[in-house]
Write a protein that holds these residues in place. Structure first.
Motif, PDB file in Angstrom:
ATOM      1  N   ALA A   1       0.842  -1.206   0.000  1.00  0.00           N
ATOM      2  CA  ALA A   1       0.000   0.000   0.000  1.00  0.00           C
ATOM      3  C   ALA A   1       0.874   1.253   0.000  1.00  0.00           C
ATOM      4  N   ARG A   2       1.938   1.216   0.805  1.00  0.00           N
ATOM      5  CA  ARG A   2       2.845   2.371   0.892  1.00  0.00           C
ATOM      6  C   ARG A   2       3.531   2.603  -0.457  1.00  0.00           C
ATOM      7  N   LEU A   3       3.942   1.497  -1.098  1.00  0.00           N
ATOM      8  CA  LEU A   3       4.630   1.611  -2.390  1.00  0.00           C
ATOM      9  C   LEU A   3       3.686   2.169  -3.456  1.00  0.00           C
ATOM     10  N   ARG A   4       2.450   1.668  -3.479  1.00  0.00           N
ATOM     11  CA  ARG A   4       1.485   2.159  -4.476  1.00  0.00           C
ATOM     12  C   ARG A   4       1.246   3.650  -4.301  1.00  0.00           C
ATOM     13  N   ALA A   5       1.116   4.072  -3.043  1.00  0.00           N
ATOM     14  CA  ALA A   5       0.875   5.501  -2.783  1.00  0.00           C
ATOM     15  C   ALA A   5       2.075   6.324  -3.255  1.00  0.00           C
ATOM     16  N   TRP A   6       3.264   5.788  -3.027  1.00  0.00           N
ATOM     17  CA  TRP A   6       4.477   6.505  -3.454  1.00  0.00           C
ATOM     18  C   TRP A   6       4.522   6.588  -4.991  1.00  0.00           C
ATOM     19  N   LEU A   7       4.181   5.466  -5.656  1.00  0.00           N
ATOM     20  CA  LEU A   7       4.211   5.455  -7.126  1.00  0.00           C
ATOM     21  C   LEU A   7       3.247   6.502  -7.693  1.00  0.00           C
ATOM     22  N   ASP A   8       2.111   6.701  -7.003  1.00  0.00           N
ATOM     23  CA  ASP A   8       1.119   7.673  -7.488  1.00  0.00           C
ATOM     24  C   ASP A   8       1.722   9.052  -7.730  1.00  0.00           C
ATOM     25  N   THR A   9       2.720   9.409  -6.935  1.00  0.00           N
ATOM     26  CA  THR A   9       3.246  10.777  -7.073  1.00  0.00           C
ATOM     27  C   THR A   9       4.690  10.830  -7.565  1.00  0.00           C
ATOM     28  N   ASN A  10       5.328   9.662  -7.759  1.00  0.00           N
ATOM     29  CA  ASN A  10       6.765   9.724  -8.063  1.00  0.00           C
ATOM     30  C   ASN A  10       7.210   9.086  -9.371  1.00  0.00           C
ATOM     31  N   VAL A  11       6.298   8.445 -10.105  1.00  0.00           N
ATOM     32  CA  VAL A  11       6.733   7.809 -11.364  1.00  0.00           C
ATOM     33  C   VAL A  11       7.188   8.895 -12.338  1.00  0.00           C
TER      34      VAL A  11
ATOM     35  N   ILE B   1      11.883 -11.628  -0.208  1.00  0.00           N
ATOM     36  CA  ILE B   1      10.538 -11.612  -0.778  1.00  0.00           C
ATOM     37  C   ILE B   1      10.102 -10.177  -1.110  1.00  0.00           C
ATOM     38  N   TYR B   2      10.678  -9.204  -0.396  1.00  0.00           N
ATOM     39  CA  TYR B   2      10.309  -7.807  -0.672  1.00  0.00           C
ATOM     40  C   TYR B   2      10.752  -7.372  -2.071  1.00  0.00           C
ATOM     41  N   ASP B   3      11.817  -7.991  -2.593  1.00  0.00           N
ATOM     42  CA  ASP B   3      12.241  -7.654  -3.960  1.00  0.00           C
ATOM     43  C   ASP B   3      11.194  -8.127  -4.971  1.00  0.00           C
ATOM     44  N   VAL B   4      10.557  -9.272  -4.665  1.00  0.00           N
ATOM     45  CA  VAL B   4       9.501  -9.775  -5.555  1.00  0.00           C
ATOM     46  C   VAL B   4       8.297  -8.839  -5.483  1.00  0.00           C
ATOM     47  N   VAL B   5       7.951  -8.434  -4.268  1.00  0.00           N
ATOM     48  CA  VAL B   5       6.791  -7.551  -4.096  1.00  0.00           C
ATOM     49  C   VAL B   5       7.037  -6.229  -4.827  1.00  0.00           C
ATOM     50  N   LEU B   6       8.245  -5.702  -4.692  1.00  0.00           N
ATOM     51  CA  LEU B   6       8.586  -4.453  -5.391  1.00  0.00           C
ATOM     52  C   LEU B   6       8.392  -4.624  -6.895  1.00  0.00           C
ATOM     53  N   ASN B   7       8.939  -5.723  -7.428  1.00  0.00           N
ATOM     54  CA  ASN B   7       8.817  -5.996  -8.864  1.00  0.00           C
ATOM     55  C   ASN B   7       7.352  -6.102  -9.280  1.00  0.00           C
ATOM     56  N   GLU B   8       6.565  -6.819  -8.480  1.00  0.00           N
ATOM     57  CA  GLU B   8       5.150  -7.010  -8.836  1.00  0.00           C
ATOM     58  C   GLU B   8       4.412  -5.672  -8.863  1.00  0.00           C
ATOM     59  N   GLU B   9       4.628  -4.874  -7.825  1.00  0.00           N
ATOM     60  CA  GLU B   9       3.877  -3.615  -7.729  1.00  0.00           C
ATOM     61  C   GLU B   9       4.299  -2.617  -8.802  1.00  0.00           C
TER      62      GLU B   9
END
Ligand SMILES: Cc1cc2nc3c(=O)[nH]c(=O)nc-3n(C[C@H](O)[C@H](O)[C@H](O)COP(=O)(O)OP(=O)(O)OC[C@H]3O[C@@H](n4cnc5c(N)ncnc54)[C@H](O)[C@@H]3O)c2cc1C
Length: 369
Positions: free
Chosen positions: A10-20, A62-70
């Motif tokens: 959730a934190r990563l998605r929120a960050w992506l919303d404003t930083n891509v 496993i966090y590297d996989v989650v990062l890649n997926e998101e």
């Protein structure tokens, strides 16, 4: 753990919303990826599973996989792919080398490339001819490398050269950190079928490299190279899981606009989506196992490389097939033809498909030669 991962997503998605970020006009892809790497690092998303003392976050693999997926699901640019070279330094480098080089590699301040292949040593890597001769506390390196990805943008090269006898095969090879701005280094970009120059030839003429830049002992180069390519064959280690997720995301969007409700599109997209999910599950399990063991990855990573190749090529074949002439004539929002052509290289780089099958047959299954 599940709650922590959900919170992380959730934190990563929120960050992506404003930083891509998006590429500047005419910005070379390598420099765009470097800028994105730095943006991700500043946001705290690079080096998730790396030790804290070298700029990482000390989390599970496993966090590297989650990062890649998101990152992929979001349709953001690829997750950084260069960490696999750093793994060799992490395992084989001296404390001084780790402290000096790993933070820049992780933050994206420094670009690295892999100087293994030569004109007569690709699949047969033990045949490399580049030579490193020790003179006092300096090595002089002479030889030629080829197909070096981002060689023309790189600051450093993890380079293999022979320190033992010319016919020593695996035994006489050593690994070096070569600063590519050194006198005697000439980098010549190679133009590929995609019309881009992703890789280069690198010529070295008596290039002086301090003995302190040798990684491991003399003769350790083969072990270092094998560990490096094992990491390179991991879809999350090189950010390719995110790349495939983003490709799927983009393809779905493009086809929804051009062929809405078409059952053939649904069937083909379903097929490649299943392949992508199989890869993602496999990589998740693989990296989960890595959390439970101190052993670095080995020949089993050839399975990952074969799966990665299958997904890459199936995705891009589906894209050109379903988009038809629009893809070939460049009328789509993304350059699918160029991307399709690049996907053909997936069965070559990081060790060809035939070599992966040989490794699995001989070193994993123990079949006779
Ligand atoms: C896009 C791209 C990026 C690359 N980036 C890098 C990089 O950054 N750094 C780097 O060092 N290298 C890089 N490479 C080089 C890559 O690792 C080599 O191309 C690859 O290992 C194959 O070597 P080769 O090209 O010399 O082909 P060869 O080894 O000459 O092989 C030619 C063909 O013969 C087959 N073959 C060879 N030996 C056998 C065997 N024993 N059994 C069965 N079949 C065999 C191969 O599968 C292949 O189909 C890159 C390549 C590409 C395409």
């Amino acid at each position: 753990m599940t709650d922590e991962i959900a919170e992380f997503r959730a934190r990563l998605r929120a960050w992506l919303d404003t930083n891509v970020i998006t590429p500047e006009p005419d910005e070379p892809h390598a420099l765009f990826l470097k800028r994105w790497h730095q943006t991700l690092f500043e946001g705290g998303w690079v080096g998730l599973s790396w030790p804290r003392e070298y700029g990482g976050q000390g989390l599970g693999n496993i966090y590297d996989v989650v990062l890649n997926e998101e990152v992929g699901e979001y349709g953001a640019p690829d997750a950084p792919r260069i960490g696999y070279l750093g793994r060799a330094l992490l395992q084989w480098g001296t404390e001084e080398q780790r402290e000096r080089y790993l933070p820049g590699l992780l933050s994206g301040a420094d670009y690295w490339c892999q100087g293994f292949s030569e004109p007569n040593a690709g699949s047969d890597l033990a045949g490399i001819a580049a030579r490193a001769v020790l003179d006092g506390d300096t090595y002089r390196i002479t030889g030629q490398k080829v197909w070096t990805t981002y060689g023309d943008y790189a600051d450093y090269c993890l380079l293999l050269a022979r320190t033992g006898p010319a016919d020593g095969r695996h035994k006489g090879i050593s690994a070096f950190i070569v600063p590519l701005r050194s006198p005697g280094v000439e980098v010549r970009p190679i133009r590929a079928i995609t019309d881009e120059s992703e890789f280069s030839e690198i010529f070295l003429d008596e290039v002086e490299v301090p003995a302190g830049n040798r990684v491991g002992a003399e003769g350790d180069g083969w072990g270092i190279a094998m560990m490096t390519v094992a990491y390179e064959r991991g879809a999350a280690d090189v950010g390719y899981l995110s790349k495939f997720g983003a490709t799927l995301h983009e393809l779905r969007g493009e086809l929804a606009r051009r062929r809405p409700g078409d059952p053939l599109v649904r069937r083909e997209l379903g097929r490649v989506e299943v392949l992508y999910r199989v890869l993602s599950q496999h990589v998740g399990r693989r990296l989960g196992e890595r959390d439970d063991s101190d052993a670095p990855p080995g020949p089993e990573m050839s399975v990952d490389k074969l799966l990665m190749t299958e997904v890459d090529q199936a995705l891009h074949e589906a894209a050109v097939k379903l988009l038809g002439p629009a893809a070939l004539l460049g009328e789509t929002t993304s350059p699918w033809l160029r991307r399709y052509l690049y996907s053909r290289a997936a069965s070559i780089y990081g060790g060809s498909e035939q070599i992966q099958l040989n490794i699995l047959a001989q070193r994993v299954l123990g079949l006779p030669r």
